[in-house]
Design a protein around this motif. Structure first.
Motif, PDB file in Angstrom:
ATOM      1  N   GLU A 240       9.260 -36.154  27.941  1.00 53.82           N
ATOM      2  CA  GLU A 240       8.637 -37.151  27.067  1.00 53.82           C
ATOM      3  C   GLU A 240       7.273 -36.689  26.561  1.00 53.82           C
ATOM      4  N   ARG A 241       6.432 -36.222  27.459  1.00 54.31           N
ATOM      5  CA  ARG A 241       5.058 -35.865  27.075  1.00 54.31           C
ATOM      6  C   ARG A 241       5.001 -34.681  26.125  1.00 54.31           C
ATOM      7  N   GLU A 242       5.844 -33.672  26.387  1.00 56.95           N
ATOM      8  CA  GLU A 242       5.797 -32.449  25.585  1.00 56.95           C
ATOM      9  C   GLU A 242       6.846 -32.420  24.480  1.00 56.95           C
ATOM     10  N   ALA A 243       7.569 -33.509  24.299  1.00 61.51           N
ATOM     11  CA  ALA A 243       8.599 -33.597  23.244  1.00 61.51           C
ATOM     12  C   ALA A 243       9.555 -32.417  23.309  1.00 61.51           C
ATOM     13  N   ILE A 244      10.124 -32.202  24.488  1.00 60.28           N
ATOM     14  CA  ILE A 244      11.074 -31.105  24.697  1.00 60.28           C
ATOM     15  C   ILE A 244      12.253 -31.265  23.735  1.00 60.28           C
ATOM     16  N   THR A 245      12.636 -30.168  23.067  1.00 59.86           N
ATOM     17  CA  THR A 245      13.721 -30.237  22.079  1.00 59.86           C
ATOM     18  C   THR A 245      15.035 -29.689  22.604  1.00 59.86           C
ATOM     19  N   TYR A 254      21.377 -31.137  35.759  1.00 55.39           N
ATOM     20  CA  TYR A 254      21.776 -32.222  34.857  1.00 55.39           C
ATOM     21  C   TYR A 254      22.300 -33.417  35.667  1.00 55.39           C
ATOM     22  N   HIS A 255      23.119 -33.106  36.643  1.00 58.00           N
ATOM     23  CA  HIS A 255      23.677 -34.171  37.473  1.00 58.00           C
ATOM     24  C   HIS A 255      22.571 -35.006  38.101  1.00 58.00           C
ATOM     25  N   ASP A 256      21.582 -34.334  38.690  1.00 59.96           N
ATOM     26  CA  ASP A 256      20.511 -35.047  39.373  1.00 59.96           C
ATOM     27  C   ASP A 256      19.669 -35.872  38.396  1.00 59.96           C
ATOM     28  N   VAL A 257      19.463 -35.344  37.190  1.00 61.13           N
ATOM     29  CA  VAL A 257      18.646 -36.050  36.199  1.00 61.13           C
ATOM     30  C   VAL A 257      19.320 -37.339  35.745  1.00 61.13           C
ATOM     31  N   VAL A 258      20.583 -37.251  35.311  1.00 64.39           N
ATOM     32  CA  VAL A 258      21.222 -38.438  34.728  1.00 64.39           C
ATOM     33  C   VAL A 258      21.595 -39.479  35.771  1.00 64.39           C
ATOM     34  N   HIS A 259      21.659 -39.092  37.043  1.00 61.58           N
ATOM     35  CA  HIS A 259      21.979 -40.052  38.094  1.00 61.58           C
ATOM     36  C   HIS A 259      20.732 -40.637  38.758  1.00 61.58           C
ATOM     37  N   HIS A 260      19.554 -40.210  38.335  1.00 65.01           N
ATOM     38  CA  HIS A 260      18.327 -40.716  38.943  1.00 65.01           C
ATOM     39  C   HIS A 260      17.980 -42.090  38.362  1.00 65.01           C
ATOM     40  N   PRO A 261      17.482 -43.014  39.178  1.00 63.34           N
ATOM     41  CA  PRO A 261      17.147 -44.349  38.671  1.00 63.34           C
ATOM     42  C   PRO A 261      16.150 -44.339  37.506  1.00 63.34           C
ATOM     43  N   SER A 262      15.256 -43.344  37.458  1.00 67.99           N
ATOM     44  CA  SER A 262      14.244 -43.296  36.402  1.00 67.99           C
ATOM     45  C   SER A 262      14.813 -42.887  35.051  1.00 67.99           C
ATOM     46  N   PHE A 263      16.028 -42.337  35.041  1.00 63.85           N
ATOM     47  CA  PHE A 263      16.574 -41.834  33.784  1.00 63.85           C
ATOM     48  C   PHE A 263      16.779 -42.962  32.766  1.00 63.85           C
ATOM     49  N   LYS A 264      17.180 -44.132  33.229  1.00 62.93           N
ATOM     50  CA  LYS A 264      17.486 -45.231  32.304  1.00 62.93           C
ATOM     51  C   LYS A 264      16.280 -45.634  31.467  1.00 62.93           C
ATOM     52  N   SER A 265      15.089 -45.529  32.039  1.00 66.84           N
ATOM     53  CA  SER A 265      13.881 -45.930  31.314  1.00 66.84           C
ATOM     54  C   SER A 265      13.151 -44.753  30.677  1.00 66.84           C
ATOM     55  N   ALA A 266      13.643 -43.540  30.854  1.00 61.09           N
ATOM     56  CA  ALA A 266      12.962 -42.359  30.321  1.00 61.09           C
ATOM     57  C   ALA A 266      13.254 -42.189  28.837  1.00 61.09           C
ATOM     58  N   ASP A 267      12.278 -41.663  28.122  1.00 64.07           N
ATOM     59  CA  ASP A 267      12.448 -41.357  26.695  1.00 64.07           C
ATOM     60  C   ASP A 267      12.819 -39.875  26.557  1.00 64.07           C
ATOM     61  N   VAL A 268      14.093 -39.619  26.303  1.00 63.85           N
ATOM     62  CA  VAL A 268      14.573 -38.237  26.137  1.00 63.85           C
ATOM     63  C   VAL A 268      15.050 -38.016  24.705  1.00 63.85           C
ATOM     64  N   SER A 269      14.570 -38.842  23.791  1.00 62.77           N
ATOM     65  CA  SER A 269      15.058 -38.806  22.411  1.00 62.77           C
ATOM     66  C   SER A 269      14.715 -37.518  21.677  1.00 62.77           C
ATOM     67  N   SER A 270      13.696 -36.787  22.167  1.00 63.73           N
ATOM     68  CA  SER A 270      13.323 -35.526  21.489  1.00 63.73           C
ATOM     69  C   SER A 270      14.338 -34.417  21.739  1.00 63.73           C
ATOM     70  N   VAL A 271      15.155 -34.540  22.797  1.00 64.32           N
ATOM     71  CA  VAL A 271      16.117 -33.497  23.155  1.00 64.32           C
ATOM     72  C   VAL A 271      17.302 -33.536  22.190  1.00 64.32           C
ATOM     73  N   ARG A 272      17.485 -32.464  21.449  1.00 64.79           N
ATOM     74  CA  ARG A 272      18.564 -32.394  20.456  1.00 64.79           C
ATOM     75  C   ARG A 272      19.683 -31.443  20.867  1.00 64.79           C
TER      76      ARG A 272
END
Length: 517
Positions: A240-245, A254-272
């Protein structure tokens, strides 16, 4: 082809004021980074290192590790990075095997380094407080130095990676600068990276994936955002902070990221763009990632330390499990198991051993001081990978595991990956690993080790397999519920640990190790 030192200088000239690397509060443009790289090159000169010498690093993904990587390319020194979690005997072996002249370490790896006699017998640079006879990295990098110039050609050695060594001592894989740059250019083309990309630098710089990301970003004026030690909340904050693309990760991350409780509220919209390598990805995880990110590009990259890129599938979610077709710099074949010749081809749909051409621009030329390993793996101008797979009717490659992982049960061959993908589609399954365990009647019995996201019994999972397209003989006859699935630091599944009984049962009451009818 340009040597890597000249390639880096060209990046500095092209984008001097563009942000090149981020590590916490450290934010360096290309020109500012070049000054620090030049200071390290001057320091290597003062320490007497010459082109062709080995510099061993035992570091996390820090800006200092990336700076050392580029300094070695300019100086012609062979950077030889080790896992920062390595034990003392691993450090001892690799320092001795490479004949290293210098070692750079940090507090997290200090115990292993200080317990390795070979490491203590050579010059050392410390990222923390320097002990007697050692040099502090900060003292070197802050010095003024003339702009470093390349000392070697593209034919010089760039780095030497060590294989994971899960079945024997690690093998050194030396690679030339031209092969490294060819791999970086192919990585850009195959992942459609454009100007100003920003990548999360979490895959370690002692692994092919980390090195490829580092080099690729320099070619497009991109930014390498360091995450020294993977933690999910830290990764999400940086995205979010560095606008990772783009993300280029192992499936387990990937598994750990999408299954973490914080993922639902995270802004990952910069990732294309998403890319993965290091291990197959289950159908269930592919589906979850596609829904979570809706990426413009979703790449399955199959490769190795020896070859780098074997095949690419640029639409991984559309054809789950497919590793695609030969990469830009490669030719791929599947030969029969135990084939003696590269021409003993397996039929379409027949599982065999995957081999890759050694004439490819990204290929290595042989192992470091290991003629025995060369004799086993290098034949007829081809690299025998020990990976199993097959071509489907469309000509797409499916990687099914390792030759040693293939389960022969009742005379039938079973691919663990196929069974894992089936089980991964059950909503209660968080992770799964399939191995063959000894059985008096069948030889090996297909056994699934499962980590659950919520309670389910073995009978329900067996019913799921029965109702799937999985052939009956491939169905797990034993299901074991475990707390964790053992993996290497880069996410590679360690099946041998399961075979050897190195696991903890999740819940004895839910546990069922009896054969399923």
């Amino acid at each position: 082809m340009l040597d890597l030192g000249t390639s880096f200088i060209a990046s500095v000239e092209r984008d001097p004021n563009v942000l090149a690397i981020v590590d916490g509060e450290t934010r360096l443009t290309y020109v500012a980074w070049y000054r620090r790289v030049s200071a390290i090159v001057a320091a290597l000169d003062e320490l007497g290192l010459k082109p062709g010498d080995h510099l061993v690093t035992v570091l996390q993904n820090r800006w200092q590790a990336a700076t050392l990587h580029w300094a070695c390319q300019l100086a012609g020194v062979i950077i030889t990075p080790l896992n920062w979690r390595a034990k003392a005997d691993d450090v001892e072996f690799c320092v001795t095997d490479s004949g290293a002249s210098l070692l750079v370490y940090e507090p997290a790896s200090a115990d292993a380094v200080h317990s390795a006699p070979a490491a203590m017998s050579i010059r050392r640079i410390s990222l923390g407080a320097a002990s007697d006879g050692e040099i502090a990295f900060d003292e070197l990098v802050e010095r003024s130095a003339p702009d470093a110039q390349p000392r070697v050609s593209a034919d010089a050695w760039s780095l030497m990676l060590y294989t994971s060594g899960t079945t024997s001592r690690p093998k050194g894989v030396p690679r030339r600068q031209r092969a490294e740059r060819a791999a970086a250019i192919a990585h850009l083309a195959q992942n459609l990276y454009g100007r100003g990309e920003r990548t999360l630098g979490v895959m370690p710089l002692y692994h092919t994936m980390g090195v490829r990301s580092l080099l690729a970003m320099s070619l497009v004026g991109g930014t390498f955002v360091c995450l020294p030690r993977f933690d999910i909340e830290g990764a999400l904050a940086l995205i979010e902070r560095e606008a990772i693309t783009n993300l280029y990760l192992a499936p387990t991350l990937y598994h750990d990221v999408v299954h973490h409780p914080s993922f639902k509220s995270a802004d990952v919209s910069s990732v294309r763009k998403l890319g993965f390598a290091g291990a197959p990805m289950t159908d269930g995880l592919l589906r979850r990632l596609e829904e979570a990110f809706r990426p413009e590009l979703f790449v399955n990259h199959y490769g190795s330390s020896e070859i780098y890129t074997c095949t690419i599938n640029q639409d991984a979610a559309t054809k789950p499990g497919s590793a695609g077709r030969a990469a830009l710099n490669q030719r791929i074949r599947v030969v029969r198991i135990d084939a003696l010749s590269a021409d003993d081809l397996a039929a379409p749909g027949e599982e065999g051993e995957i081999i890759a051409s050694l004439t490819g621009d990204e290929a290595f030329e042989g192992y470091w001081l290991r003629p025995d390993a060369d004799a086993k793996a290098l034949r007829d101008g081809w690299y025998f990978t020990s990976d199993t797979g097959y071509f489907d009717a469309d000509g797409d490659l499916f990687v099914t595991g390792r030759v040693d992982d293939l389960i022969i049960t009742g005379g039938e061959n079973v691919s663990p990956v196929e069974v894992e993908s089936c089980l991964s589609l059950h909503p209660a399954v968080s992770e799964v690993a399939v191995v063959g365990l000894p059985d008096e009647r069948l030889g090996k019995v297909v056994t699934a080790f499962v980590r659950l996201s919520h309670p389910v019994d073995a009978e329900e999972l067996d019913r799921h397999c029965r109702e799937s397209t999985l052939a009956n003989f491939k169905r797990p006859r034993r299901i074991v519920f475990v707390e964790q699935i053992p993996r290497s630091p880069v996410g590679k599944l360690l099946r041998r640990k399961l075979v050897d009984g190195e696991y903890r049962l999740a819940d004895p009451k839910a546990q069922n190790q009896e054969p399923i009818a």
